[in-house]
Enzyme design. Structure first.
Site, PDB file in Angstrom:
ATOM      1  N   CYS A 113       0.841  -1.202   0.000  1.00 46.19           N
ATOM      2  CA  CYS A 113       0.000   0.000   0.000  1.00 46.19           C
ATOM      3  C   CYS A 113       0.878   1.256   0.000  1.00 46.19           C
ATOM      4  O   CYS A 113       1.467   1.590  -1.015  1.00 46.19           O
ATOM      5  CB  CYS A 113      -0.985  -0.034   1.160  1.00 46.19           C
ATOM      6  SG  CYS A 113      -2.347   1.158   0.947  1.00 46.19           S
ATOM      7  N   HIS A 207      -3.646  -4.922   0.692  1.00 51.02           N
ATOM      8  CA  HIS A 207      -3.120  -5.336   1.994  1.00 51.02           C
ATOM      9  C   HIS A 207      -3.159  -6.865   2.133  1.00 51.02           C
ATOM     10  O   HIS A 207      -4.108  -7.408   2.693  1.00 51.02           O
ATOM     11  CB  HIS A 207      -3.931  -4.693   3.124  1.00 51.02           C
ATOM     12  CG  HIS A 207      -3.621  -3.253   3.320  1.00 51.02           C
ATOM     13  ND1 HIS A 207      -2.631  -2.814   4.175  1.00 51.02           N
ATOM     14  CD2 HIS A 207      -4.157  -2.134   2.750  1.00 51.02           C
ATOM     15  CE1 HIS A 207      -2.578  -1.498   4.138  1.00 51.02           C
ATOM     16  NE2 HIS A 207      -3.487  -1.052   3.274  1.00 51.02           N
ATOM     17  N   GLU A 209      -1.724  -8.701   4.156  1.00 49.64           N
ATOM     18  CA  GLU A 209      -1.776  -9.118   5.564  1.00 49.64           C
ATOM     19  C   GLU A 209      -3.208  -9.204   6.086  1.00 49.64           C
ATOM     20  O   GLU A 209      -3.455  -9.842   7.123  1.00 49.64           O
ATOM     21  CB  GLU A 209      -0.937  -8.170   6.430  1.00 49.64           C
ATOM     22  CG  GLU A 209      -1.585  -6.865   6.821  1.00 49.64           C
ATOM     23  CD  GLU A 209      -1.611  -5.801   5.726  1.00 49.64           C
ATOM     24  OE1 GLU A 209      -2.131  -4.701   5.982  1.00 49.64           O
ATOM     25  OE2 GLU A 209      -1.109  -6.084   4.611  1.00 49.64           O
TER      26      GLU A 209
END
Length: 233
Positions: A113, A207, A209
């Site tokens: 990002c 993202h 994660e």
């Protein structure tokens, strides 16, 4: 085989925990967990003096530049749009130095990002300061489809159209030197960028994660493992 050591940059912000309310170097736990689940060892890299970046990178097998605040527009020669968030100058200076050091050393690098946007700025590129439709709501992760560019490094990791977790209101505008777009959203927004081989340098606008797909991080960990093995040979 030793697990590769992956540095992950951190926020520097006011935070509360227990009885404390004070400035803190922090990172959402999902970042180190993603590294760990992908086979690496995660270490946090809070902002430091930019001149130490090369020495830090020399001790790492791979680097992740995490998400966070908007990059200060002066870094890419632009006037601040009213919708651009407050600057994180210590992070900007530190992470730009880390990116330069990693590229110079050939250390595998993944920008997430903000990290992808900062990679583009580090290479002389510019950013779109506000973009509609890529944030579900304030504090809510959305999802949208990302299409890989055939033949790219990203496509070698994720060859199909994939739904990704997203939360951003800025994006790449003019690509930086040596960078190529390797994925796009349906509206044409650049969603991944990379340097040409042999460098392993990849930025993703979403993202990973916040999702379950480990393939991008596994790609970084595999490259870091290979780099570590070559360094010991």
């Amino acid at each position: 085989m030793n697990k590769p050591l992956i540095g992950v940059t951190t926020y520097l912000d006011q935070a509360r925990w227990g009885v404390w309310d004070m400035p803190a170097a922090l990172l959402p736990a999902r970042y180190p967990r993603l590294v760990q689940e992908s086979g690496g060892i995660a270490v946090m890299l809070p902002p430091d003096a930019p001149e130490t970046a090369a020495a830090v990178v020399a001790r790492l097998d791979g680097l992740v530049v995490a998400g966070g605040a908007d990059v200060e527009p002066v870094r890419y020669g632009a006037e601040r749009d009213p919708r651009t968030g407050p600057p994180a100058r210590e992070r900007d200076a530190w992470e730009l130095a880390l990116i330069d050091a990693a590229i110079a050393a050939g250390t595998p690098l993944l920008g997430i990002c903000r990290g992808m946007q900062l990679l583009n700025v580090a290479r002389g590129g510019t950013l779109v300061q506000h973009l509609d439709g890529h944030t579900e709501a304030v504090g809510v992760i959305g999802r949208h489809a990302v299409k890989p560019v055939p033949g790219s490094r990203y496509a070698s990791l994720v060859p199909e159209l994939a739904e990704v977790p997203t939360y951003h209101h800025q994006a790449v505008d003019r690509l930086g030197a040596g960078l190529a777009a390797s994925a796009h959203a349906e509206d044409g927004t650049v969603e991944a960028v990379e340097l040409a081989a042999p460098a392993w340098v990849l930025g993703v606008q979403w993202h990973p994660e916040m999702g379950e797909d480990l393939r991008v991080m596994r790609g970084l960990v595999a490259a870091a493992t290979a780099s570590d093995t070559a360094g010991r040979a």
